[in-house]
Design a protein around this motif. Structure first.
Motif, short mmCIF file in Angstrom:
data_model
loop_
_atom_site.label_atom_id
_atom_site.label_comp_id
_atom_site.label_asym_id
_atom_site.label_seq_id
_atom_site.Cartn_x
_atom_site.Cartn_y
_atom_site.Cartn_z
N ASN A 1 8.48 -27.77 -52.79
CA ASN A 1 8.17 -28.85 -53.73
C ASN A 1 6.65 -29.10 -53.74
O ASN A 1 6.06 -29.43 -52.71
CB ASN A 1 8.91 -30.12 -53.31
CG ASN A 1 8.66 -31.27 -54.26
OD1 ASN A 1 7.59 -31.89 -54.23
ND2 ASN A 1 9.64 -31.56 -55.10
N GLN A 2 6.03 -28.93 -54.91
CA GLN A 2 4.57 -28.98 -54.99
C GLN A 2 4.02 -30.37 -54.69
O GLN A 2 2.97 -30.51 -54.04
CB GLN A 2 4.12 -28.52 -56.38
CG GLN A 2 4.41 -27.05 -56.67
CD GLN A 2 3.78 -26.13 -55.64
OE1 GLN A 2 2.62 -26.26 -55.30
NE2 GLN A 2 4.57 -25.18 -55.15
N GLU A 3 4.70 -31.41 -55.14
CA GLU A 3 4.23 -32.77 -54.85
C GLU A 3 4.31 -33.06 -53.36
O GLU A 3 3.40 -33.67 -52.79
CB GLU A 3 5.06 -33.78 -55.64
CG GLU A 3 4.82 -33.73 -57.14
CD GLU A 3 5.60 -34.82 -57.88
OE1 GLU A 3 6.27 -35.62 -57.20
OE2 GLU A 3 5.52 -34.87 -59.11
N ARG A 4 5.41 -32.62 -52.74
CA ARG A 4 5.56 -32.84 -51.30
C ARG A 4 4.49 -32.06 -50.53
O ARG A 4 3.91 -32.56 -49.56
CB ARG A 4 6.96 -32.41 -50.87
CG ARG A 4 7.28 -32.65 -49.40
CD ARG A 4 7.26 -34.14 -49.04
NE ARG A 4 8.16 -34.91 -49.87
CZ ARG A 4 9.46 -35.03 -49.63
NH1 ARG A 4 10.02 -34.42 -48.61
NH2 ARG A 4 10.22 -35.77 -50.42
N LYS A 5 4.23 -30.82 -50.96
CA LYS A 5 3.21 -30.01 -50.29
C LYS A 5 1.83 -30.66 -50.41
O LYS A 5 1.06 -30.67 -49.44
CB LYS A 5 3.17 -28.61 -50.89
CG LYS A 5 4.37 -27.74 -50.53
CD LYS A 5 4.34 -26.40 -51.22
CE LYS A 5 3.20 -25.55 -50.75
NZ LYS A 5 3.23 -24.19 -51.36
N ALA A 6 1.53 -31.21 -51.58
CA ALA A 6 0.24 -31.88 -51.77
C ALA A 6 0.13 -33.11 -50.87
O ALA A 6 -0.92 -33.38 -50.27
CB ALA A 6 0.07 -32.28 -53.24
N GLU A 7 1.24 -33.85 -50.75
CA GLU A 7 1.27 -35.02 -49.87
C GLU A 7 1.03 -34.61 -48.42
O GLU A 7 0.23 -35.23 -47.70
CB GLU A 7 2.63 -35.72 -50.00
CG GLU A 7 2.84 -36.87 -49.02
CD GLU A 7 4.28 -37.34 -48.98
OE1 GLU A 7 4.62 -38.11 -48.05
OE2 GLU A 7 5.07 -36.92 -49.87
N LYS B 1 -2.59 -33.48 -47.73
CA LYS B 1 -3.48 -34.65 -47.63
C LYS B 1 -3.33 -35.29 -46.25
O LYS B 1 -4.33 -35.67 -45.61
CB LYS B 1 -3.13 -35.67 -48.72
CG LYS B 1 -4.07 -36.88 -48.79
CD LYS B 1 -3.72 -37.75 -49.99
CE LYS B 1 -4.71 -38.91 -50.15
NZ LYS B 1 -4.60 -39.88 -49.07
N TYR C 1 -5.72 -25.00 -48.69
CA TYR C 1 -4.38 -25.35 -49.17
C TYR C 1 -3.56 -24.09 -49.45
O TYR C 1 -2.37 -24.03 -49.14
CB TYR C 1 -4.50 -26.20 -50.44
CG TYR C 1 -3.17 -26.57 -51.06
CD1 TYR C 1 -2.40 -27.61 -50.54
CD2 TYR C 1 -2.69 -25.88 -52.17
CE1 TYR C 1 -1.18 -27.96 -51.11
CE2 TYR C 1 -1.48 -26.22 -52.75
CZ TYR C 1 -0.72 -27.26 -52.21
OH TYR C 1 0.48 -27.59 -52.78
#
Length: 352
Positions: free
Chosen positions: A4-10, A13, A48
């Protein structure tokens, strides 16, 4: 691996900011170094694009990453005992080793103590930990897709012979005997619920299982024996097909499995698996329901055994069979995955 891209970005961070509240929530594997770390690792932060995120340490181990020596991800949340630390280091010194009772005695370590302490700390026994590390290394060759088995197995490891032995035990493909056998190809497939291994010839899929499934080595051995085949890393049309369809399944866009299958079993097992494929997504059946549909209402135990013998996870949906009481029942890939599949499929049906 978490896709999941949003989870990976979270998570990235949180990694950059070393947020302690994420300790135990995720682990990060760094592809450029081959190590996996805690969120608060003091080392220089990777790019990343070099990060792969996992929910458990075991998933990172199975993906061939080794524990970071700086943040010691297997020591969280509290300092581990000397026994645990010693055994983790012993595995890293010889990750291909298959541990036996006499190995513990030689180190003056009580085997049951090691099992208990590992289970308490990491949620898995020491043998499961060592096996995960060994499987990760052995299946790394599958993930790379190299065609020349001798070069592949001998490169990048302190003990090429040990790695060759580990690979042979898991995949049953002694390199010196490949020319004498029928060839099947095996590939590592990453999914959001963990890595899977697919085994196929050019046209049909023979096996699809989660890498951490208990008894996977035995399943592969049975397949190799039944087909009188060697199994080597590689890609086939069938593997490429199932990889595309798995991606669609997890995204919730798959309408129909079209990859040709080659399930191997007795006539009764085949009849059970045919019934499983007729269960619509979003629905479940009991073992008794399947037995009744086969005209053998008292054969529910045999149905359960056939269900457990299925070697084509997800595609032949044995996860859609539950107990008559409504309880989930067993599942080779773990009850958490079974529940996830059922909820995922129900959501897909309701969204149509």
């Amino acid at each position: 691996m978490i896709d999941n891209q949003e989870r990976k970005a979270e998570y990235y961070k949180a990694l950059v900011e070393k947020k302690s509240e994420y300790e135990g929530v995720f682990y990060v594997g760094v592809t450029s170094t081959g190590v996996f770390c805690r969120p608060t690792c003091p080392a220089r932060k990777p790019k990343y694009t070099n990060c792969e995120f996992y929910e458990t340490a075991q998933q990172a181990l199975l993906a061939s990453f080794r524990p970071c020596q700086r943040c010691r991800p297997l020591s969280h949340p509290n300092q581990v005992s000397d026994i645990v630390r010693f055994l983790v280091e012993a595995v890293e010194q010889n990750p291909e080793k298959r541990w036996k009772g006499h190995d513990f005695r030689a180190l003056s370590i009580d085997e049951s103590t090691a099992r208990r302490q590992f289970k308490k700390r990491f949620g898995m026994t020491f043998v499961e930990y060592a096996r995960s590390r060994r499987m990760g290394l052995a299946l790394k060759s599958i993930r790379s897709g190299e065609k020349i088995i001798n070069t592949q197995l001998a490169s990048g490891y302190d003990s090429s012979s040990g790695f060759r032995d580990a690979f042979s035990r898991i995949m049953g493909a002694p390199p010196t005997r490949l020319d004498d056998s029928r060839i099947l190809k095996a590939a590592w497939l990453d999914t959001m619920l963990g890595p899977m291994v697919a085994i196929a010839d050019e046209s049909e899929l023979y096996l699809l299982e989660f890498v951490d499934r208990r008894g996977l080595e035995s399943e592969v051995a049975r397949l190799r024996k039944r087909m009188k085949a060697a199994i080597i890393p590689g890609q086939t049309v069938a593997i490429q097909s199932i990889e595309r369809e798995l991606t669609q399944y997890f995204e919730g866009t798959l309408t129909e499995w079209k990859t040709p299958l080659h399930p191997i079993g007795s006539p009764f097992q085949q009849s059970v698996w045919d019934q499983l494929r007729q269960i619509p997504p979003g629905e479940t059946r009991s073992y008794a329901d399947i037995a009744l549909a086969l005209g053998k209402p008292t054969a529910y135990r045999a149905v359960a055994q056939a269900n457990g013998a299925n070697q084509l996870a997800i595609v032949i949906p044995c996860h859609r069979v539950i107990n008559s009481s409504g309880a989930l029942g067993g599942y080779g890939g773990g009850s958490a995955r079974k529940e996830w599949f059922l909820n995922h499929e129900k959501r897909g049906v309701s969204n149509k």
